[in-house]
Design a protein around this motif. Structure first.
Motif, PDB file in Angstrom:
ATOM      1  N   PHE A 177      59.753  85.025 -49.633  1.00 20.88           N
ATOM      2  CA  PHE A 177      60.115  83.956 -48.705  1.00 20.88           C
ATOM      3  C   PHE A 177      59.407  82.653 -49.112  1.00 20.88           C
ATOM      4  O   PHE A 177      60.000  81.579 -49.142  1.00 20.88           O
ATOM      5  N   TRP A 178      58.156  82.808 -49.439  1.00 18.39           N
ATOM      6  CA  TRP A 178      57.346  81.659 -49.873  1.00 18.39           C
ATOM      7  C   TRP A 178      57.928  81.042 -51.153  1.00 18.39           C
ATOM      8  O   TRP A 178      58.130  79.833 -51.249  1.00 18.39           O
ATOM      9  N   GLN A 182      59.720  77.256 -51.933  1.00 20.78           N
ATOM     10  CA  GLN A 182      59.296  76.327 -52.999  1.00 20.78           C
ATOM     11  C   GLN A 182      60.497  75.939 -53.862  1.00 20.78           C
ATOM     12  O   GLN A 182      60.721  74.773 -54.156  1.00 20.78           O
ATOM     13  N   THR A 183      61.285  76.966 -54.272  1.00 22.17           N
ATOM     14  CA  THR A 183      62.452  76.701 -55.130  1.00 22.17           C
ATOM     15  C   THR A 183      63.432  75.764 -54.455  1.00 22.17           C
ATOM     16  O   THR A 183      63.980  74.858 -55.075  1.00 22.17           O
ATOM     17  N   LEU A 184      63.661  75.983 -53.151  1.00 21.46           N
ATOM     18  CA  LEU A 184      64.657  75.177 -52.451  1.00 21.46           C
ATOM     19  C   LEU A 184      64.098  73.820 -52.002  1.00 21.46           C
ATOM     20  O   LEU A 184      64.761  73.062 -51.299  1.00 21.46           O
ATOM     21  N   GLY A 185      62.860  73.565 -52.376  1.00 16.45           N
ATOM     22  CA  GLY A 185      62.276  72.252 -52.123  1.00 16.45           C
ATOM     23  C   GLY A 185      61.817  72.024 -50.695  1.00 16.45           C
ATOM     24  O   GLY A 185      61.652  70.891 -50.259  1.00 16.45           O
ATOM     25  N   THR A 190      51.738  69.369 -46.841  1.00 15.43           N
ATOM     26  CA  THR A 190      51.474  69.532 -45.405  1.00 15.43           C
ATOM     27  C   THR A 190      52.159  70.772 -44.833  1.00 15.43           C
ATOM     28  O   THR A 190      51.687  71.356 -43.873  1.00 15.43           O
ATOM     29  N   ARG A 191      53.296  71.153 -45.439  1.00 15.94           N
ATOM     30  CA  ARG A 191      54.070  72.257 -44.864  1.00 15.94           C
ATOM     31  C   ARG A 191      53.678  73.633 -45.405  1.00 15.94           C
ATOM     32  O   ARG A 191      54.034  74.644 -44.825  1.00 15.94           O
ATOM     33  N   ASP A 192      52.953  73.670 -46.532  1.00 22.90           N
ATOM     34  CA  ASP A 192      52.698  74.951 -47.188  1.00 22.90           C
ATOM     35  C   ASP A 192      51.960  75.967 -46.325  1.00 22.90           C
ATOM     36  O   ASP A 192      52.271  77.149 -46.341  1.00 22.90           O
ATOM     37  N   ARG A 193      50.977  75.470 -45.539  1.00 22.39           N
ATOM     38  CA  ARG A 193      50.225  76.395 -44.672  1.00 22.39           C
ATOM     39  C   ARG A 193      51.154  77.037 -43.649  1.00 22.39           C
ATOM     40  O   ARG A 193      51.110  78.242 -43.418  1.00 22.39           O
ATOM     41  N   ALA A 194      52.012  76.194 -43.058  1.00 24.69           N
ATOM     42  CA  ALA A 194      52.951  76.693 -42.045  1.00 24.69           C
ATOM     43  C   ALA A 194      53.928  77.680 -42.680  1.00 24.69           C
ATOM     44  O   ALA A 194      54.220  78.732 -42.107  1.00 24.69           O
ATOM     45  N   LEU A 195      54.409  77.358 -43.890  1.00 21.09           N
ATOM     46  CA  LEU A 195      55.368  78.247 -44.568  1.00 21.09           C
ATOM     47  C   LEU A 195      54.723  79.604 -44.860  1.00 21.09           C
ATOM     48  O   LEU A 195      55.351  80.651 -44.702  1.00 21.09           O
ATOM     49  N   LYS A 196      53.462  79.582 -45.285  1.00 21.04           N
ATOM     50  CA  LYS A 196      52.752  80.838 -45.567  1.00 21.04           C
ATOM     51  C   LYS A 196      52.639  81.656 -44.288  1.00 21.04           C
ATOM     52  O   LYS A 196      52.811  82.875 -44.293  1.00 21.04           O
TER      53      LYS A 196
END
Ligand code: HEM
Length: 223
Positions: A177-178, A182-185, A190-196
């Motif tokens: 999912f992570w 990243q691939t889909l941009g 700022t968003r990486d923590r939330a995405l994880k």
């Protein structure tokens, strides 16, 4: 145009991300559907029947189910082929100084590779077990999935196979999912923590939801 995209590394990663998200949607629906087993035989078997009649009268018996099956097969094949090609490309791209000493792939890459292989094998087993009944442990009856599921989780190897596969699903989704984001941009500093965090919660909910069924049978809550 399509060929240029497919031949590029980014194109293949996009195919992996999109096919992965299609399978993820299926898994969320499948996990929720499976939980209906806790509401009893009739509700679960009725749900399986509904899967075959959904869309009527526009759709004939099982047409919608077959549309879903075709979409899933396309997604699985696209995902596996691009994963294989990306890993071949990765090996070829290594500098020649590695010819004598092969470097080990990173932890995430190895988990995704082995996880993917385990899941591929599991899906074949799972369809032969609960869809066709070919390798089923009890007296398989199509249209009676409640009893079929109880039979599967009444054997030690049924539980072992499913538990290993569910853990593989969780790990695969957590990283997949992570990567897809990243691939889909979608990713950014700022968003990486939330995405994880979203990836962790999603993986945990899916693993726990799927595991609830064998645990339910093993503890006698479902019988
Ligand atoms: C404990 C976990 C699971 C249980 C109890 C379960 C149960 C079932 C049952 C009962 C069916 C047959 C449904 C029917 O014919 O009406 C089925 C089909 C299927 N399941 Fe699962 N499942 C589980 C996990 C998974 C996982 C993790 C995946 C994918 C990685 C998966 C993918 C599929 C697929 C592709 C089908 C075939 C659908 C079809 O073509 O009819 N399942 N599952």
């Amino acid at each position: 145009m399509a060929r240029t995209v497919w031949n590029s590394t980014v194109g293949k990663k996009t195919v992996m991300a999109v096919s992965g998200l299609v399978m993820l949607l299926y898994l969320v629906a499948h996990m929720l559907g499976n939980l209906k087993i806790f509401f009893g035989t009739d509700e679960f078997n009725h749900y399986a029947h509904w899967l075959r009649t959904v869309g009527e009268p526009l759709m004939h018996y099982e047409w919608t189910l077959w549309v879903i099956r075709v979409v899933l097969v396309v997604a699985v094949v696209a995902h596996a082929v691009s994963a294989y090609q990306l890993s071949r490309r990765d090996i070829k791209a290594r500098p020649s100084k590695y010819v004598h000493k092969k470097p080990r792939a990173g932890y995430a890459t190895r988990t995704m590779r082995w996880g993917g292989i385990i899941l591929g094998l599991f899906i074949v087993w799972h369809i032969l077990d609960l869809t066709t009944g070919t390798v089923h442990s009890g007296g398989f009856e199509s249209g009676k999935p409640y009893q079929n599921v109880v039979d599967t989780f009444s054997t030690w190897y049924g539980n072992a196979i499913y538990i290993v596969a569910m853990l593989a699903v969780g790990l695969h989704i957590r990283h997949g999912f992570w990567s897809a984001a990243q691939t889909l941009g979608v990713g950014s500093r700022t968003r990486d923590r939330a995405l994880k965090a979203v990836a962790d919660v999603l993986a945990l909910l899916l693993t726990a939801g799927f595991l609830a069924v064998p645990v339910g049978v093993m503890t006698g809550v479902v019988s």
